[in-house]
Design an enzyme around this catalytic site. Structure first.
Site, short mmCIF file in Angstrom:
data_model
loop_
_atom_site.label_atom_id
_atom_site.label_comp_id
_atom_site.label_asym_id
_atom_site.label_seq_id
_atom_site.Cartn_x
_atom_site.Cartn_y
_atom_site.Cartn_z
CG ASN A 38 -1.71 1.25 1.40
OD1 ASN A 38 -1.75 2.08 0.49
ND2 ASN A 38 -2.36 1.41 2.54
CD GLU A 62 -3.24 -2.47 7.16
OE1 GLU A 62 -2.10 -2.61 6.73
OE2 GLU A 62 -3.96 -1.50 6.87
N GLY A 105 2.79 2.30 10.69
CA GLY A 105 3.73 3.40 10.55
C GLY A 105 4.45 3.77 11.84
CE LYS A 122 -0.07 3.22 4.79
NZ LYS A 122 0.04 3.30 6.24
CG HIS A 144 -5.67 1.88 5.20
ND1 HIS A 144 -5.22 2.83 6.10
CD2 HIS A 144 -4.66 0.99 5.04
CE1 HIS A 144 -3.98 2.51 6.46
NE2 HIS A 144 -3.61 1.40 5.83
CB SER A 188 5.61 -1.87 11.74
OG SER A 188 5.19 -0.54 12.03
CD GLU A 193 -2.77 5.49 6.74
OE1 GLU A 193 -2.79 5.53 5.50
OE2 GLU A 193 -1.83 4.99 7.39
#
Ligand code: 13P
Length: 271
Positions: A9, A183, A189, A11, A102, A228, A104
């Site tokens: 991904n 996730e 991250g 992003k 996701h 990660s 985010e």
């Protein structure tokens, strides 16, 4: 048997040059690692939507086994929805996967279990694009002991709309199941990875949830871990019984680290 899937991904990273170089570079590494044998695992890259066509073209020329996915899609097929992109549009350019929900997008763009479920249902109705449903708990939710409840609610919202059949072989000419990506938000991250045991526990919970409705679909659904993932921990994570690969952020932006993660998948697939 489930194949391992290594998905990147990107992003909101990259440009035209990087798209070309990264896809070509990963393709070259994957080919050389496989030493002429058929690929024993699957590779997916999810660049920003403006580079999807480019990625499809480059992958098509370099290694058609590398699949391309979008990071989001509209629940609508067409219409007055400024700024949105539809499933028929993705499919027309050769994009066969899409990430849905996701964290985010849930956090910054107000996506909810219900809006994500509607997008998933649109994928199920359309059929030519595989949904990758992203789920996972925040740190506060984990600390409050709510991990399973949160993940269950996220998946249940989808089941309420499409049923367990929506996770079965409904996609890409009835050859592919939907994919789930677990996730944990606290691991995205942050460099803080869930331990293989922590991840396996949630993956097993997700698979059991599906199995309580349909064992065959549960056993054939790929459940990816994200948060990660890097070359140093991929092998250990992917070796877990219910972890079928990874959804990789930062480490998917470099040829070297992404192909090292692919190598972990190859090693396990061949073991
Ligand atoms: P990182 O691998 O950078 O933690 O990102 C994970 C992720 O969000 C993939 O979708």
């Amino acid at each position: 048997m489930r194949r391992l899937l290594v998905a990147g991904n990107w992003k909101m990273h990259g440009d035209v040059t990087m798209t070309t170089e990264l896809v070509e570079g990963v393709a070259a590494k994957v080919v050389s690692m496989s030493e002429g044998k058929d690929l024993s695992y699957e590779v997916l890259v999810c660049p920003p939507s403006i580079y999807l066509s480019k990625a499809v073209d480059v992958a098509g020329r370099a290694l058609s086994e590398i699949k391309v996915g979008a990071q989001n899609v509209s629940e609508h097929s067409h219409g007055a929805y400024t700024g949105e992109i539809s499933l028929p549009m993705l499919s027309e350019i050769g994009c066969g996967y899409v990430l849905l929900g996701h964290s985010e997008r849930r956090q910054y763009y107000g996506e909810t279990n219900e809006s994500v479920a509607k997008k998933f249902a649109a994928c199920t109705a359309f059929g030519d694009v595989v949904p990758v449903l992203c789920v996972g708990e925040s740190l506060a939710e984990r600390e409050a002991g709510l991990t399973e409840q949160v993940v269950e609610n996220q998946i249940q919202a989808v089941l309420d709309l499409v049923g367990i059949e929506g996770f079965g072989k409904k996609y890409l000419q009835n050859t592919k199941n939907a994919v789930i990506a677990y996730e944990p938000v606290w691991a995205i991250g942050t460099g803080k990875t869930a331990t293989p045991e922590q991840a396996q526990e949630v993956h097993a919970f997700i698979r059991e949830m599906l199995a309580s409705l349909d064992r065959g679909i549960a056993d054939s659904t790929q459940i990816l871990y994200g948060g990660s993932v890097k070359p140093s921990n991929a092998l250990e994570l992917f070796a877990q019984k219910d972890i079928d690969g990874g959804l990789i952020g930062g480490a998917s932006l470099e040829i070297e680290s992404f192909s090292e993660i692919c190598k972990a998948a190859q090693k396990l697939a061949e073991s």
